[in-house]
Scaffold this motif. Sequence first.
Motif: not given
Length: 220
Positions: A153-157, A163-171, A181-190
Amino acid sequence: MDREPGKEILEVENLSKTVDGVKVLNNISFRVNKGDKIAFLAKNDLVTTALFKILMEELEPDEGRFKWGVSTTQSYFPQDNSAYFNGCDMSIIKWLEQYAQDTTETYLRSFLGKMLFSGDDVQKPVNVLSGGEKVRCMLSRMMMFGSNVLVVDQPTNHLDLESITAVNNGLIAFKGIVLFASHDHQFIQTVANRIIEITEDGIIDRLGTYDEYLESMNRM
């Protein structure tokens, strides 16, 4: 993850929930399949948080039911992690030890090290940590469980861009199921290969990327 999930992941039937007089979930039904990485969208964060809390048995639904597959194990990353740290003056390593089956320092340090806590950092009391450091503690805790379903739930807050990039790549790399759930467009898209938007009237459920979803909604 410690083991592959089977075919049965999660079935949600007719879930409804009212929070503080507001109906946040209205007769929601969906099925999660193997390989799904689902981004849940809603106009209000209360909606997705209520759904995740119900799935993690932290909230009771008013109506409906859900059932996890027997081969699934879940790890939860809550939007508000204060309950895990409030009134706690343990060191980071002692805090993590509460959730570990193997309590050796080497084992615990291996997970904290992945989150860039090294040397004397692990002796810092958790009640003085920044928002970002608490997020890193929660991620260390999640990794330790070896679960095949992540509810996030909203991991990038509270995280910086690196760090956001690292979590993004991990998922993206994670081979199991992700419900997030996220508000980060790039995060959801990838990360997402399926989008479920929760509306007042039910859900809109689409396979595909976030951009494909937005395009399909614009055509409607």
